[in-house]
Write a protein that holds these residues in place. Structure first.
Motif, PDB file in Angstrom:
ATOM      1  N   ILE A  58     -13.871  46.112  12.227  1.00  0.00           N
ATOM      2  CA  ILE A  58     -13.205  45.079  13.114  1.00  0.00           C
ATOM      3  C   ILE A  58     -13.716  45.106  14.245  1.00  0.00           C
ATOM      4  N   ILE A  59     -13.976  46.063  14.978  1.00  0.00           N
ATOM      5  CA  ILE A  59     -14.455  46.286  16.355  1.00  0.00           C
ATOM      6  C   ILE A  59     -15.881  45.428  16.263  1.00  0.00           C
ATOM      7  N   THR A 148     -17.493  32.111   8.428  1.00  0.00           N
ATOM      8  CA  THR A 148     -17.524  33.762   8.959  1.00  0.00           C
ATOM      9  C   THR A 148     -16.257  34.363   9.133  1.00  0.00           C
ATOM     10  N   GLY A 149     -15.111  33.476   9.527  1.00  0.00           N
ATOM     11  CA  GLY A 149     -13.773  34.022   9.676  1.00  0.00           C
ATOM     12  C   GLY A 149     -13.366  34.423   8.256  1.00  0.00           C
ATOM     13  N   PHE A 150     -13.466  33.537   7.204  1.00  0.00           N
ATOM     14  CA  PHE A 150     -12.984  33.726   6.127  1.00  0.00           C
ATOM     15  C   PHE A 150     -13.644  34.996   5.371  1.00  0.00           C
ATOM     16  N   GLN A 151     -14.920  35.156   5.676  1.00  0.00           N
ATOM     17  CA  GLN A 151     -15.611  36.279   4.907  1.00  0.00           C
ATOM     18  C   GLN A 151     -15.164  37.589   5.705  1.00  0.00           C
ATOM     19  N   ILE A 152     -14.942  37.742   7.033  1.00  0.00           N
ATOM     20  CA  ILE A 152     -14.359  38.797   7.723  1.00  0.00           C
ATOM     21  C   ILE A 152     -12.910  39.188   7.159  1.00  0.00           C
ATOM     22  N   ALA A 153     -12.138  38.001   6.892  1.00  0.00           N
ATOM     23  CA  ALA A 153     -10.653  38.130   6.567  1.00  0.00           C
ATOM     24  C   ALA A 153     -10.743  38.647   5.334  1.00  0.00           C
ATOM     25  N   MET A 174      -9.111  39.621  -1.962  1.00  0.00           N
ATOM     26  CA  MET A 174      -9.835  38.763  -2.971  1.00  0.00           C
ATOM     27  C   MET A 174      -9.276  37.152  -2.670  1.00  0.00           C
ATOM     28  N   PHE A 175      -8.027  37.237  -2.225  1.00  0.00           N
ATOM     29  CA  PHE A 175      -7.730  35.723  -1.889  1.00  0.00           C
ATOM     30  C   PHE A 175      -8.754  35.191  -0.643  1.00  0.00           C
ATOM     31  N   PHE A 176      -8.956  35.805   0.190  1.00  0.00           N
ATOM     32  CA  PHE A 176      -9.681  35.234   1.425  1.00  0.00           C
ATOM     33  C   PHE A 176     -11.265  35.319   0.984  1.00  0.00           C
TER      34      PHE A 176
END
Length: 201
Positions: A58-59, A148-153, A174-176
């Motif tokens: 996260i950091i 990138t946002g979805f991968q991180i989520a 798994m949803f993300f």
């Protein structure tokens, strides 16, 4: 008295040296330092260890936002930064996905999802190198940022994994991950379509 050409001509952009160790690039290097920790993730496979590694990830993700803001506000955007920033994203994300698959956080049937995501990242990285060699802008597109946002989520809850307070982290991850697959393919196709003329040349 005549002025010589060397005195009057502006410096060529190609001769201007960019400073590497500025704040944005330093943050990017720190983000890259998280990768060895991710590689050691199987050694911390447990509720406590998973939370620690997840928070480090996260950091690193927050650092991605911070270095972009610092580069724009401080007018410290550099060519090497434009290359290193997405490279840090790709290395961190692909390493995390491979490790999560290795420890069983991503089930075997979803291996194809991971392979497609990583394959796209490698293909686009190769394309970005061609674009950079032609002195064209290699900044990430809006679709790439959503990807990138979805991968991180997806990665963060899959790292937490263990249920807490009735919250199913694995199901959320798994949803993300499915969402990440959609945006990964979409942004990849968009990238190649935008630069297809360059590839033909």
């Amino acid at each position: 008295m005549a002025t010589s050409l060397s005195d009057s001509a502006p410096a060529s952009p190609a001769l201007v040296r960019e400073r590497f160790w500025n704040l944005p690039n330093t943050i990017t290097v720190v983000r890259l330092a998280v990768i060895p920790v991710l590689l050691a993730f199987p050694l911390f496979d447990g509720p406590v260890g998973s939370r620690v590694v997840a928070w480090l990830f996260i950091i690193s993700a927050l650092g991605d936002i911070l270095d972009g803001v610092a580069a724009r506000w401080g007018q410290q955007v550099t060519r090497i930064g434009k290359l290193l920033d997405p490279l840090a994203d790709k290395l961190t994300v692909t390493t995390a996905l491979i490790i999560l698959l290795n420890v069983g956080r991503i089930p075997g049937w979803a291996t194809t999802l991971v392979v497609v995501i990583i394959g796209r990242e490698l293909a686009v990285t190769g394309l970005r190198n061609i674009i950079a060699q032609n002195k064209m802008d290699v900044s990430a597109s809006s679709l790439g940022k959503y990807k990138t946002g979805f991968q991180i989520a997806a990665i963060i809850p899959l790292m937490f994994h263990y249920p807490a307070l009735g919250f199913d982290f694995h199901a959320v991850g798994m949803f993300f991950l499915w969402g990440a697959l959609v945006f990964t393919l979409w942004s990849g196709v968009d990238y190649f379509l935008r630069f297809r003329k360059l590839l033909r040349g």
